[in-house]
Motif scaffolding. Sequence first.
Motif, mmCIF file in Angstrom:
data_model
loop_
_atom_site.group_PDB
_atom_site.id
_atom_site.type_symbol
_atom_site.label_atom_id
_atom_site.label_comp_id
_atom_site.label_asym_id
_atom_site.label_seq_id
_atom_site.Cartn_x
_atom_site.Cartn_y
_atom_site.Cartn_z
ATOM 1 N N PHE A 247 0.827 -1.209 0.000
ATOM 2 C CA PHE A 247 0.000 0.000 0.000
ATOM 3 C C PHE A 247 0.859 1.257 0.000
ATOM 4 N N PHE A 251 -0.393 3.560 -2.859
ATOM 5 C CA PHE A 251 -1.176 4.683 -2.346
ATOM 6 C C PHE A 251 -0.326 5.911 -2.042
ATOM 7 N N HIS A 297 -8.288 -4.098 4.793
ATOM 8 C CA HIS A 297 -9.262 -2.997 4.839
ATOM 9 C C HIS A 297 -8.917 -1.994 5.935
ATOM 10 N N ALA A 300 -5.803 -0.019 5.153
ATOM 11 C CA ALA A 300 -5.992 0.995 4.117
ATOM 12 C C ALA A 300 -6.618 2.265 4.676
ATOM 13 N N ALA A 323 -11.223 1.777 1.146
ATOM 14 C CA ALA A 323 -10.702 0.655 1.928
ATOM 15 C C ALA A 323 -11.180 -0.680 1.371
ATOM 16 N N TYR A 325 -11.879 -1.201 -1.812
ATOM 17 C CA TYR A 325 -11.111 -1.451 -3.042
ATOM 18 C C TYR A 325 -9.697 -1.914 -2.719
ATOM 19 N N ALA A 326 -9.158 -1.451 -1.606
ATOM 20 C CA ALA A 326 -7.835 -1.919 -1.183
ATOM 21 C C ALA A 326 -7.856 -3.433 -0.929
ATOM 22 N N GLU A 327 -8.971 -3.956 -0.426
ATOM 23 C CA GLU A 327 -9.103 -5.414 -0.261
ATOM 24 C C GLU A 327 -8.894 -6.118 -1.595
ATOM 25 N N TRP A 330 -5.318 -6.009 -2.760
ATOM 26 C CA TRP A 330 -4.483 -6.974 -2.035
ATOM 27 C C TRP A 330 -4.797 -8.398 -2.486
#
Length: 441
Positions: A247, A251, A297, A300, A323, A325-327, A330
């Motif tokens: 991340f 990010f 999640h 993030a 968060a 979408y971060a799942e 990953w």
Amino acid sequence: MDRRDGARVSRTASVDERYVPHHGDPSYAVTRYDLVVDYVPESNRLTGTATLGVRALEPLRKVRLDLNDLRVQKLLVDGARAKYRQQRASVSVELGRELAEGEEAEIMVAYGGRPHPMRGPDGDAGWEELEEGAIVASQPHGAPSWFPCNDLPSAKAPFRLELSVPQAFTVIGNGLPGEGRRTAGRVVQVFDQPEPMATYLATVHVGDFVEEQQATSPVPVGFVAPGGLREQAQEALADQPGMVAFFDRVFGPYPFQRYLAVVTPDDLEIPLEAQGLSIFGPNLLHDGWDAQRLIAHELAHQWFGNSVTLRHWNDIWLHEGFACYAEWLWSEESGRESADERARHHHAKLQAKDQDLLLADPGPDLMFDDRVYKRGALTLHALRRRVGDDAFFTVLRTWTDRFRHANADTADLERVVADVAGEQTDLFDQWVRATAVPDLP
């Protein structure tokens, strides 16, 4: 302040008042919180002194502090005793003079009582007594359960916390631990959180914990857990350093000084984010996807929610959609399903549900509805499909850089997208400002 500024404050009050009624005072900002708290777990007794720096956003003679069911014992403004009126969930403070717009003052409140969760439209939140210790989970309205504050997400400020508990206990708080000492059967620990923090992200954990460091780069990463849960935490959180590194790359730089997962001795219904920390019950920790996605999640949220914080609660999708979408990112990075496969699966499920959710303003009853999470994530995936990976990930890094440790709203995100990839008004109109679920690009 001109009439347009006055209208802005009025709209601010109406938006946040609708989501979290009777919380916050938009007439002033907080420049710092300095909390000195003593807690006795055996009797669930808390005594504290809170010192707030405040800055007027309009001419002021009084301000409102949020404080729930804890009794004010003394209140000073700029070192002099001040008049105040306390109700169950608030304290109205007479400043003793008029503050001009931009002028600052210091308010000191000595208070105490037995803290407990606050009831709100979305359920209970705040300080919760455990069988052995305590936990604080305040989103979105529970911060006044343990300290006086201006409980608005836009009122971010640096925090310093000094917490005293009996020597049998360990304490965890936001930021880096500083000075620690033992005295008269008690342990006193200082935590410094210099980056501005929304009040709902301030947390305390009191218990019997052991700490394990997992990595030192890009920042110190680790967890704390009761001794009996250490092995379970090691296995479930084994990928946490890899998540932080991934991340950090996609990010932008991790926004705080460390990252720590806190494992509670009690089961929790859901995991929880706090600034620099995430909180998990043992029932939520295993190596399966259902647990690993939650670990990703909550991590993030350090970028999306804790560093870049919504201005008002109607934009909750800027936290939960990112968060979620971060799942999916990953999932792809760790060799599971691709983000596109996850998106298409959830898109089909979302189209089969009621089409009555407005992402731009879901309302207090739906602000934590699963459709906010999934539709928010799908909005980002639709953007990614339209503009391509290079522009999409540049948008994410620009977003976290431009609004690092600040507040933002959907209009700010649209401007970032336009700056990086060109105007995408129709996409935001379809996904954010309409209720029907559009097709994916």
